[in-house]
Write an enzyme that holds these catalytic residues in place. Structure first.
Site, PDB file in Angstrom:
ATOM      1  N   ASN A 175       0.876  -1.128   0.001  1.00 27.91           N
ATOM      2  CA  ASN A 175       0.039   0.092  -0.120  1.00 27.91           C
ATOM      3  C   ASN A 175       0.829   1.341   0.077  1.00 27.91           C
ATOM      4  O   ASN A 175       0.384   2.121  -0.512  1.00 27.91           O
ATOM      5  CB  ASN A 175      -1.094  -0.003   1.166  1.00 27.91           C
ATOM      6  CG  ASN A 175      -0.179  -0.336   2.626  1.00 27.91           C
ATOM      7  OD1 ASN A 175       0.638  -0.570   2.486  1.00 27.91           O
ATOM      8  ND2 ASN A 175      -1.010   0.025   3.548  1.00 27.91           N
ATOM      9  N   GLU A 274       4.704  -4.077  12.461  1.00 32.01           N
ATOM     10  CA  GLU A 274       3.665  -3.097  12.342  1.00 32.01           C
ATOM     11  C   GLU A 274       2.408  -3.839  11.455  1.00 32.01           C
ATOM     12  O   GLU A 274       2.406  -4.135  10.344  1.00 32.01           O
ATOM     13  CB  GLU A 274       4.257  -2.017  11.538  1.00 32.01           C
ATOM     14  CG  GLU A 274       3.431  -0.686  11.611  1.00 32.01           C
ATOM     15  CD  GLU A 274       2.394  -0.542  10.584  1.00 32.01           C
ATOM     16  OE1 GLU A 274       1.173  -0.622  10.897  1.00 32.01           O
ATOM     17  OE2 GLU A 274       2.447  -0.289   9.491  1.00 32.01           O
ATOM     18  N   LEU A 275       1.433  -4.079  12.467  1.00 30.91           N
ATOM     19  CA  LEU A 275       0.519  -5.037  11.900  1.00 30.91           C
ATOM     20  C   LEU A 275      -0.959  -4.072  11.742  1.00 30.91           C
ATOM     21  O   LEU A 275      -0.939  -2.988  11.451  1.00 30.91           O
ATOM     22  CB  LEU A 275       0.305  -6.103  12.941  1.00 30.91           C
ATOM     23  CG  LEU A 275       1.643  -6.905  13.114  1.00 30.91           C
ATOM     24  CD1 LEU A 275       1.391  -7.911  14.243  1.00 30.91           C
ATOM     25  CD2 LEU A 275       2.081  -7.303  11.917  1.00 30.91           C
ATOM     26  N   ARG A 302      -7.356   8.625   2.425  1.00 32.67           N
ATOM     27  CA  ARG A 302      -5.687   8.810   2.188  1.00 32.67           C
ATOM     28  C   ARG A 302      -5.787   7.282   1.571  1.00 32.67           C
ATOM     29  O   ARG A 302      -5.816   6.263   2.079  1.00 32.67           O
ATOM     30  CB  ARG A 302      -5.025   8.910   3.291  1.00 32.67           C
ATOM     31  CG  ARG A 302      -3.620   8.942   3.210  1.00 32.67           C
ATOM     32  CD  ARG A 302      -2.477   9.088   4.238  1.00 32.67           C
ATOM     33  NE  ARG A 302      -1.160   9.141   4.085  1.00 32.67           N
ATOM     34  CZ  ARG A 302      -0.076   8.991   4.791  1.00 32.67           C
ATOM     35  NH1 ARG A 302      -0.434   8.739   6.129  1.00 32.67           N
ATOM     36  NH2 ARG A 302       1.052   9.164   4.429  1.00 32.67           N
ATOM     37  N   CYS A 308      -3.278   1.006   7.286  1.00 29.84           N
ATOM     38  CA  CYS A 308      -3.258   0.636   8.522  1.00 29.84           C
ATOM     39  C   CYS A 308      -3.858   1.775   9.646  1.00 29.84           C
ATOM     40  O   CYS A 308      -4.452   1.438  10.372  1.00 29.84           O
ATOM     41  CB  CYS A 308      -2.252  -0.007   9.130  1.00 29.84           C
ATOM     42  SG  CYS A 308      -0.747   0.925   9.096  1.00 29.84           S
TER      43      CYS A 308
END
Length: 503
Positions: A175, A274-275, A302, A308
């Site tokens: 992403n 970083e989930l 955005r 996330c």
């Protein structure tokens, strides 16, 4: 409310232009191992798809397990020499890379837009954001320090130093194909670590272009090795079990993160995870409603909501919920869907058919439970993976969309009556990455920042990400921090040396 969403037939699902085709031809498409561009050892290739049409943009090398082993061998071979490289020299390489990425901003933006789908304006924003990690950590490289002190009993001296963790494996998502790479690569370079990068197979072109920039900036052979692959388990699994690897950093889903944490236990690897997120967006009765709507558009749309950090649950005071929902639907419904490189596009496609289907599944689950779509609410017709911006009201508490991360432009709205209820709703999730809140009451804002269980908190702002700040979450949103002065610590080990009393 009437659905006013604009679907521009001139841009939605239109084809790659001749100029774009020529640009794609100039991009690197091989693996990068030990300072050399190379084909996969078994000759395998994989397609990179245009999410606005579903057509193939390019074919790239598809790394095999043997290629992964070669990449780690190169990183391990040069680890000691790279760690011994003066910090100033490591910082200057990062600074040159920052300047080169900035100079080629249009190229990076177009590469991102073509393979990921976001509008060019958003891609340019990511270039500025992603490049800043290179500049920030170029300055941090020379600030690594330790300490020297006298033991409390006065009988010895305590010397504490920092040294690089060692070879790292980075697994980055699709992403934010530039920023998620620079956020990991830059602190590793600054700290003196070598690395193997496996970029997302959906968006590898941006990472490969960045790799070429590092090569041109003078990064020594073997420090950065890049192995795009559609066989991640076969390629990265053996690396995680290899004693030469000392750190794993992953950005992606919580489900995959859990498995990687379990796999990393075999070698007791340092891990950064970083989930997923399920960000609440709180709007209190005293909020500046115009500012809250501006923030909502930023926090929700955005990257088409494929972030996330995207606001996932809009929790609005009962006195404002009707007006907020209607005005948000008016704003979101007036946007234009289209190919990211087409003029006038506000919202690009989602990344693939599977992602669009998941978004629609969550929307239909909410609607079947009684929710109302004020705008959007079903996939767009035609080529590409477009999903219109959607606002849902009267969302039932049992709806999956309130518990699962929706990676798309969908805003479910629920109401609350008291501050305590708002906090309880915000914390009613297994995730804890980020939260947003709008209120004019400073004391309330401070209370919320202490009581909402997240790693990051946006007070009267819809964007919190900043290279100078520590990015990361709590609970099942991960562990470790990226960015800020804290970011480089993830790549450093602490060594203590006890010294006899020199007196």
């Amino acid at each position: 409310m009437e659905n006013t969403l604009k679907l521009d037939p001139a841009v939605t699902g239109s084809s790659v232009t001749a100029a774009e085709r020529e640009f794609i031809a100039t991009l690197p498409k091989q693996l990068f191992i030990d300072g050399e561009w190379t084909d996969a050892s078994d000759g395998a290739t994989s397609a990179v798809e245009d999410p606005s049409t579903g057509a193939t943009l390019a074919w790239i090398a598809n790394a095999s397990p043997a290629d992964g082993d070669r990449a780690l061998a190169a990183a391990a071979r040069v680890q000691d020499s790279w760690a011994a490289t003066p910090p100033r020299e490591r910082g200057e390489i990062l600074r040159r890379a920052f300047e080169m990425v900035t100079a080629r901003a249009d190229d990076f933006a177009l590469a991102m837009t073509l393979e990921m789908g976001k509008p060019l304006a958003e891609s340019r924003g990511e270039v500025a954001y992603g490049a800043e990690f290179l500049r920030w950590f170029s300055e941090e490289a020379v600030r690594i320090s330790g300490r020297y002190s006298t033991a409390p009993d006065g009988k010895s001296r305590l010397l504490v130093t920092k040294r690089p963790v060692g070879p790292c494996l980075f697994i980055t998502p699709w992403n934010f194909p530039l920023a998620m790479a620079t956020r990991k690569i830059a602190p590793a370079i600054a700290a003196g670590c070598t690395m193997v990068l496996k970029p997302a197979n959906l968006t590898p072109l941006t990472a490969l272009l960045l790799t070429e920039v590092f090569r041109e900036a003078g990064l020594p052979a073997g420090v950065l090795n890049v192995i795009p692959t559609t066989r991640p388990g076969e390629v990265t699994g053996p690396l995680i079990r290899d004693s030469r690897l000392r750190k794993l950093s992953f950005t992606g889903s919580t489900g995959v993160g859990r498995q990687l944490i379990a796999d990393s236990a075999h070698q007791v690897l340092r891990t950064s995870m970083e989930l997923g997120g399920n960000a609440p967006f709180l709007v209190f009765e005293d909020a500046d409603l115009d500012a809250a709507l501006d923030g909502a558009m930023l926090a929700k749309l955005r990257n088409m909501g494929e972030a996330c950090t995207a606001a996932n649950r809009f929790i609005v005071h009962e006195s404002l919920v009707r007006e907020f929902s209607q005005r948000l639907a008016e704003r979101m419904g007036s946007l234009t869907l289209g190919r990211g490189s087409a003029e006038g596009t506000n919202i690009g496609p989602l990344i693939d058919a599977k992602s669009r289907a998941k978004v629609d599944e969550l929307v239909q689950d909410a609607v079947s439970g009684g929710a109302t779509a004020l705008t959007g609410g079903s996939p767009s017709d035609g080529a590409g993976y477009f999903y219109p911006p959607t606002v849902l009201t009267n969302v039932p508490a049992t709806a999956r969309i309130l518990q699962e991360e929706v990676f798309g432009p969908v805003a479910p709205v629920v109401s609350f009556s008291t501050e305590a209820e708002a906090i309880a709703l915000a914390n009613d999730t297994e995730f804890g990455l980020v939260a947003y809140a709008y209120t004019r009451d400073l004391n309330r804002g401070l209370r919320l920042s202490e009581q909402v269980d997240v790693g990051m908190f946006g007070l009267n702002t819809g964007i919190v990400s900043n290279p100078a700040a520590p990015f990361g979450g709590v609970k099942q949103s991960g562990m470790g921090r990226e960015g800020g002065s804290e970011g480089i610590e993830e790549y450093l080990e602490t060594r203590y040396i006890g010294i006899a009393d020199p007196s």
